[in-house]
Write an enzyme that holds these catalytic residues in place. Structure first.
Site, short mmCIF file in Angstrom:
data_model
loop_
_atom_site.label_atom_id
_atom_site.label_comp_id
_atom_site.label_asym_id
_atom_site.label_seq_id
_atom_site.Cartn_x
_atom_site.Cartn_y
_atom_site.Cartn_z
N GLU A 283 58.71 71.50 8.41
CA GLU A 283 59.68 72.35 9.10
C GLU A 283 61.00 71.62 9.33
O GLU A 283 61.47 71.46 10.46
CB GLU A 283 59.12 72.77 10.48
CG GLU A 283 57.78 73.48 10.43
CD GLU A 283 57.16 73.65 11.82
OE1 GLU A 283 57.74 73.17 12.81
OE2 GLU A 283 56.08 74.26 11.89
N PRO A 284 61.66 71.15 8.28
CA PRO A 284 62.88 70.38 8.49
C PRO A 284 64.08 71.27 8.84
O PRO A 284 64.24 72.35 8.29
CB PRO A 284 63.12 69.72 7.11
CG PRO A 284 62.47 70.66 6.14
CD PRO A 284 61.33 71.31 6.85
N GLY A 285 64.89 70.81 9.76
CA GLY A 285 66.11 71.53 10.12
C GLY A 285 67.32 70.64 9.86
O GLY A 285 68.03 70.77 8.87
N CYS A 352 87.53 73.36 30.97
CA CYS A 352 87.71 72.74 32.29
C CYS A 352 86.42 72.10 32.80
O CYS A 352 85.78 72.62 33.72
CB CYS A 352 88.24 73.78 33.26
SG CYS A 352 89.85 74.32 32.73
N TYR A 380 72.68 72.18 14.64
CA TYR A 380 72.73 72.24 16.11
C TYR A 380 74.17 72.18 16.61
O TYR A 380 74.46 71.56 17.63
CB TYR A 380 71.87 71.12 16.73
CG TYR A 380 70.44 71.17 16.24
CD1 TYR A 380 69.62 72.25 16.56
CD2 TYR A 380 69.91 70.17 15.43
CE1 TYR A 380 68.32 72.33 16.10
CE2 TYR A 380 68.61 70.23 14.95
CZ TYR A 380 67.82 71.32 15.30
OH TYR A 380 66.53 71.40 14.84
N1 LLP Z 1 59.93 72.65 14.16
C1 LLP Z 1 59.92 72.83 15.50
C2 LLP Z 1 58.75 73.45 16.12
C3 LLP Z 1 61.03 72.43 16.26
O1 LLP Z 1 61.01 72.61 17.58
C4 LLP Z 1 62.16 71.86 15.63
C5 LLP Z 1 63.34 71.43 16.39
C6 LLP Z 1 62.11 71.71 14.23
C7 LLP Z 1 60.98 72.09 13.53
C8 LLP Z 1 63.26 71.12 13.44
O2 LLP Z 1 63.51 69.81 13.79
P1 LLP Z 1 64.60 68.96 12.98
O3 LLP Z 1 64.08 68.76 11.57
O4 LLP Z 1 65.85 69.73 12.98
O5 LLP Z 1 64.71 67.71 13.75
N2 LLP Z 1 69.50 70.43 19.59
C9 LLP Z 1 68.98 69.11 19.32
C10 LLP Z 1 67.76 69.18 18.42
C11 LLP Z 1 66.66 70.08 18.96
C12 LLP Z 1 65.46 70.18 18.04
C13 LLP Z 1 64.53 71.24 18.51
N3 LLP Z 1 63.41 71.47 17.66
C14 LLP Z 1 70.11 68.26 18.74
O6 LLP Z 1 71.21 68.75 18.60
O7 LLP Z 1 69.91 67.07 18.47
#
Ligand code: LLP
Length: 424
Positions: A283-285, A352, A380
């Site tokens: 599940e990469p974001g 502000c 993000y």
């Molecule tokens: N799967 C689940 C269940 C998650 O909760 C997340 C991210 C991902 C996959 C994807 O994770 P990634 O590959 O993007 O690390 N807003 C924060 C990051 C919050 C991540 C939340 N969950 C930031 O800006 O650093």
């Protein structure tokens, strides 16, 4: 010399102008205005393809975490490559479907799925619910029975692993709200396996975000395989294992593992422990979109001072909250570098709040009107933006070689209060 940009190779200086693919970013700022999010189609594709090649030859599903950047064009680019999607709300499911994504490649994560969201996802025929509690399992079971369907589920385990990342984005420790407590997982699997409207597919975890080491992943996968082995002894056979997302990117000097190294280490571990037959879900974001985007902002004023020099820019914490929220360091570079002497600035916005800063103590040669690019803003960033201070959110542009597609127009002030009304 042009400044270094630790980002995707699709962002580079050509003749002292920062480009995204074949388009000069100062031209985009003039054409679309600032603040402006700019994404590279080819950077997104390359990042996705790194996962696809690393998993080639295995039964696998790459579910892009929509929360990182849910713009329809981003989802569209990924859907065309055959990606699946990890969603956390009915809204994200609607976006995936609107972008042409395949419902049967969608996994639904999150601790608070509402009944309405569960029903919609069941009707759409999603691949799997990542169940995070006993009560959620009951709710999905009841909804599936009512619809006369079977719900495919996987349990998200909290493996109590320290991913060694920022506390706000660490999710696999016992005291985080996420996942089923490790000690309760076997009992919950037995309950799930006994329910006629539930098809228990697998187990998974997601231990955090911006992870820069392979070791915590291996620890987590080992703990999950221990559970899978225990279930086999009870004749409960699972078919998939979800390793979550979380791989970090380089914002400054981090050295996260390559996707290929992380995935081969995980596959080797699965093989060594007799799990070769399992479908691997990831599940990469951030690692797909993070370095595929920048935020362009214009310098409005320079405000020199005794203890600090401020560069006041037209982007603010409402457009990009990561610095204020996580103390995140994001690289700031001039789009057209000047050969003036550099001074040290804090880059701040017009909102502000003292927390409205985008970068601190950066040595830059600036004049009012200059365009700056904030790197690593594909993930993000727009996804976490708001309208605080009645600020319309930026436009978003996707670059495809020489073409700049406006994939979200800048909000107008009127749109911000179009659904509000005064008292009669
Ligand atoms: N799967 C689940 C269940 C998650 O909760 C997340 C991210 C991902 C996959 C994807 O994770 P990634 O590959 O993007 O690390 N807003 C924060 C990051 C919050 C991540 C939340 N969950 C930031 O800006 O650093």
């Amino acid at each position: 010399m042009s400044p270094a940009l630790p980002a995707s190779e699709e962002f580079s200086y050509r003749n002292h102008r920062l480009h995204c693919e074949d388009v000069a970013l100062d031209e985009l700022a003039t054409r679309f205005g600032t603040p402006l999010y700019v994404y590279s189609r080819h950077a997104i594709e390359a990042a996705y393809n790194a996962y696809a090649s690393a998993l080639d030859g295995r039964p696998a599903l790459i579910c892009y975490a929509v929360k990182a950047n849910s713009n329809l064009a981003v989802l569209d680019v990924l859907a065309r490559l055959g990606a699946g999607f990890d969603i956390v709300s009915g809204g994200e499911l609607a976006r995936v479907l609107a972008a042409g994504g395949d419902a049967n490649k969608v996994v639904f994560s999150g601790v608070g799925k509402s009944e309405a969201e569960i029903v919609t996802a069941l009707k759409a025929g999603i691949a799997c619910f990542n169940v995070e509690s006993n009560s959620e399992l009951d709710r999905i079971d009841a909804a599936a029975q009512k619809l006369n369907l079977r719900a495919r589920v996987s349990l998200r385990v909290n493996p109590d692993i320290d991913a060694r990342t920022h506390p706000h984005i660490s999710t696999g420790l016992k005291n985080n709200k996420f996942g089923v407590a490790y000690a309760d997982t076997l009992a919950l699997c037995r309950r799930a396996a006994a329910k006629p409207a539930i098809d228990l597919l697998g187990l998974g975890c997601h231990i955090g975000s911006q992870i820069t080491e392979i070791a915590p992943y291996i620890e987590a996968v080992d703990r999950i395989i221990d559970l899978i082995d225990a279930l086999v002894r009870e004749k409960i056979e699972l078919r998939h294992i979800d390793l979550g997302g979380g791989l970090g990117i380089r914002y400054r000097d981090e050295l996260p593992p390559l996707v290929s190294d992380l995935v081969s280490a995980l596959l080797a571990r699965l093989d060594a422990r007799g799990q070769r037959d399992k479908t691997v879900v990831v599940e990469p974001g951030r690692s797909i979109v993070g370095n595929a985007g920048v935020l362009l902002t214009r310098v409005e004023y320079l405000k020199p001072g005794d203890s600090k020099n401020f560069a006041i820019v037209d982007a603010a914490m409402n457009d990009l909250i990561r610095p204020a929220m996580y103390d995140a360091w994001m690289n700031v570079v001039p789009v057209v570098p000047r050969s003036l002497e550099r001074r040290v600035y804090d880059i701040v916005g017009p909102v502000c709040e003292s927390a409205d800063w985008l970068a601190r103590d950066r040595a830059l040669a600036l004049e009012p009107g200059d365009i700056l690019a904030i790197a690593g803003a594909g993930a993000y960033s727009m996804a976490m933006s708001s309208n605080y201070n009645a600020r319309p959110r930026p436009a978003e542009v996707m670059i495809d070689r020489t073409h700049a597609h406006c994939v979200r127009s800048r909000e107008t002030v009127e749109e911000l209060f179009a659904t509000e009304s005064c008292l009669p």
